[in-house]
Design a protein around this motif. Structure first.
Motif, PDB file in Angstrom:
ATOM      1  N   PHE A  22       0.848  -1.317   0.076  1.00 53.64           N
ATOM      2  CA  PHE A  22       0.134  -0.223   0.027  1.00 53.64           C
ATOM      3  C   PHE A  22       0.873   1.237   0.150  1.00 53.64           C
ATOM      4  O   PHE A  22       0.777   2.204  -0.745  1.00 53.64           O
ATOM      5  N   LYS A  23       1.835   1.121   0.831  1.00 55.13           N
ATOM      6  CA  LYS A  23       2.692   2.261   0.995  1.00 55.13           C
ATOM      7  C   LYS A  23       3.412   2.638  -0.532  1.00 55.13           C
ATOM      8  O   LYS A  23       3.633   3.641  -0.682  1.00 55.13           O
ATOM      9  N   SER A  24       4.045   1.551  -1.159  1.00 54.80           N
ATOM     10  CA  SER A  24       4.849   1.797  -2.129  1.00 54.80           C
ATOM     11  C   SER A  24       3.871   2.307  -3.379  1.00 54.80           C
ATOM     12  O   SER A  24       4.503   2.719  -4.306  1.00 54.80           O
ATOM     13  N   LEU A  25       2.419   2.040  -3.503  1.00 56.30           N
ATOM     14  CA  LEU A  25       1.799   2.514  -4.333  1.00 56.30           C
ATOM     15  C   LEU A  25       1.482   3.827  -4.177  1.00 56.30           C
ATOM     16  O   LEU A  25       0.929   4.509  -5.362  1.00 56.30           O
ATOM     17  N   GLU A  26       1.758   4.661  -3.376  1.00 49.66           N
ATOM     18  CA  GLU A  26       1.622   6.034  -3.203  1.00 49.66           C
ATOM     19  C   GLU A  26       0.158   6.689  -3.288  1.00 49.66           C
ATOM     20  O   GLU A  26      -0.011   7.750  -3.741  1.00 49.66           O
ATOM     21  N   VAL A  27      -0.812   5.713  -2.862  1.00 50.61           N
ATOM     22  CA  VAL A  27      -2.113   6.238  -2.978  1.00 50.61           C
ATOM     23  C   VAL A  27      -2.785   6.967  -1.745  1.00 50.61           C
ATOM     24  O   VAL A  27      -2.060   6.695  -0.672  1.00 50.61           O
ATOM     25  N   GLU A  28      -3.582   7.741  -1.726  1.00 44.71           N
ATOM     26  CA  GLU A  28      -4.149   8.427  -0.752  1.00 44.71           C
ATOM     27  C   GLU A  28      -4.910   7.530   0.226  1.00 44.71           C
ATOM     28  O   GLU A  28      -5.624   6.644  -0.190  1.00 44.71           O
ATOM     29  N   SER A  29      -4.303   7.620   1.466  1.00 46.21           N
ATOM     30  CA  SER A  29      -4.844   6.662   2.365  1.00 46.21           C
ATOM     31  C   SER A  29      -6.312   7.063   2.907  1.00 46.21           C
ATOM     32  O   SER A  29      -6.570   8.188   2.932  1.00 46.21           O
ATOM     33  N   LYS A  30      -7.083   6.380   3.107  1.00 46.04           N
ATOM     34  CA  LYS A  30      -8.701   6.596   3.896  1.00 46.04           C
ATOM     35  C   LYS A  30      -8.443   6.002   5.422  1.00 46.04           C
ATOM     36  O   LYS A  30      -9.603   5.875   6.092  1.00 46.04           O
ATOM     37  N   GLY A  31      -7.306   5.981   5.908  1.00 47.58           N
ATOM     38  CA  GLY A  31      -7.133   5.978   7.339  1.00 47.58           C
ATOM     39  C   GLY A  31      -7.774   4.384   7.709  1.00 47.58           C
ATOM     40  O   GLY A  31      -7.600   3.305   7.045  1.00 47.58           O
ATOM     41  N   ALA A  32      -8.537   4.283   8.780  1.00 45.56           N
ATOM     42  CA  ALA A  32      -9.131   3.137   9.508  1.00 45.56           C
ATOM     43  C   ALA A  32      -9.984   2.410   8.448  1.00 45.56           C
ATOM     44  O   ALA A  32     -10.547   1.307   8.375  1.00 45.56           O
ATOM     45  N   GLY A  33     -10.486   3.427   7.474  1.00 50.67           N
ATOM     46  CA  GLY A  33     -11.462   2.949   6.693  1.00 50.67           C
ATOM     47  C   GLY A  33     -11.163   2.235   5.329  1.00 50.67           C
ATOM     48  O   GLY A  33     -11.650   1.677   4.681  1.00 50.67           O
ATOM     49  N   ALA A  34      -9.895   2.417   5.077  1.00 49.76           N
ATOM     50  CA  ALA A  34      -9.121   1.570   3.913  1.00 49.76           C
ATOM     51  C   ALA A  34      -8.901   0.130   4.227  1.00 49.76           C
ATOM     52  O   ALA A  34      -8.622  -0.475   5.201  1.00 49.76           O
ATOM     53  N   SER A  35      -9.646  -0.674   3.534  1.00 51.12           N
ATOM     54  CA  SER A  35      -9.615  -2.106   3.319  1.00 51.12           C
ATOM     55  C   SER A  35      -8.375  -2.491   2.784  1.00 51.12           C
ATOM     56  O   SER A  35      -7.983  -2.241   1.536  1.00 51.12           O
ATOM     57  N   LEU A  36      -7.669  -3.598   3.201  1.00 50.78           N
ATOM     58  CA  LEU A  36      -6.580  -4.093   2.571  1.00 50.78           C
ATOM     59  C   LEU A  36      -6.801  -5.253   2.051  1.00 50.78           C
ATOM     60  O   LEU A  36      -5.905  -5.844   1.366  1.00 50.78           O
ATOM     61  N   LYS A  37      -8.253  -5.762   1.616  1.00 54.00           N
ATOM     62  CA  LYS A  37      -8.584  -6.709   1.213  1.00 54.00           C
ATOM     63  C   LYS A  37      -8.084  -7.189  -0.453  1.00 54.00           C
ATOM     64  O   LYS A  37      -8.119  -7.843  -0.907  1.00 54.00           O
ATOM     65  N   ASP A  38      -8.021  -5.827  -1.098  1.00 54.66           N
ATOM     66  CA  ASP A  38      -7.863  -5.874  -2.447  1.00 54.66           C
ATOM     67  C   ASP A  38      -6.547  -6.040  -2.668  1.00 54.66           C
ATOM     68  O   ASP A  38      -6.074  -6.154  -3.975  1.00 54.66           O
ATOM     69  N   ILE A  39      -5.583  -6.173  -1.853  1.00 55.21           N
ATOM     70  CA  ILE A  39      -4.304  -6.620  -2.057  1.00 55.21           C
ATOM     71  C   ILE A  39      -3.860  -7.994  -1.392  1.00 55.21           C
ATOM     72  O   ILE A  39      -4.221  -8.383  -0.388  1.00 55.21           O
ATOM     73  N   GLU A  40      -3.596  -8.804  -2.240  1.00 57.72           N
ATOM     74  CA  GLU A  40      -3.450 -10.214  -1.837  1.00 57.72           C
ATOM     75  C   GLU A  40      -1.997 -10.497  -1.937  1.00 57.72           C
ATOM     76  O   GLU A  40      -1.105 -10.464  -3.075  1.00 57.72           O
TER      77      GLU A  40
END
Length: 135
Positions: free
Chosen positions: A109-127
């Protein structure tokens, strides 16, 4: 930028109670940080800095194993794919496996440098996939 590359970097309060980064890391205080944690921080910092002189495109994340609550099914199902849950659940130490997988997801997620949505960001899209040796 150094604060982002040092997983053991800390901030402190100044006299006006503002949080400031002072280039002081807790690495020097052995009562809080084990030798292996210091070595890990050193390796990760060197790795991040070696990426063409900047950290762009490099994600680093270190997580305490105890920080992952494997009993929180909502957290697990929201942030891990079915394959990751199956893999981590059958590992000799599921909590360690979930923590490692979580750290890998955070680094991606950090390497993609996308805007974070804080606690609302789901990491399920990254496997996180394992090789044939399950590493």
């Amino acid at each position: 930028m150094d604060v982002y590359l040092d997983p053991l970097a800390r901030v402190s309060s100044d006299k006006q109670n503002n949080l400031v980064f002072t280039n002081k890391s807790i690495q020097a205080d052995a009562k809080f940080v084990t030798k292996s944690a210091q070595e890990t921080a050193s390796v990760l910092t060197k790795l991040a800095k070696s990426a063409d002189g900047s950290s762009k495109g490099v994600g680093v994340d270190v997580e305490l194993i105890s920080a992952i609550n494997v009993n929180n099914t909502t957290f697990i199902e929201r942030n891990f794919t079915a394959n990751e849950i199956a893999y981590c659940s059958k590992a000799p130490s599921p909590v360690s496996s979930f923590a490692g997988t979580w750290s890998a997801k955070e680094a991606v997620f950090k390497s993609l440098e996308v805007e974070s949505k804080g606690a609302g960001a789901s990491l399920k899209d990254i496997e996180i996939l394992r090789d044939s040796n399950e590493r």
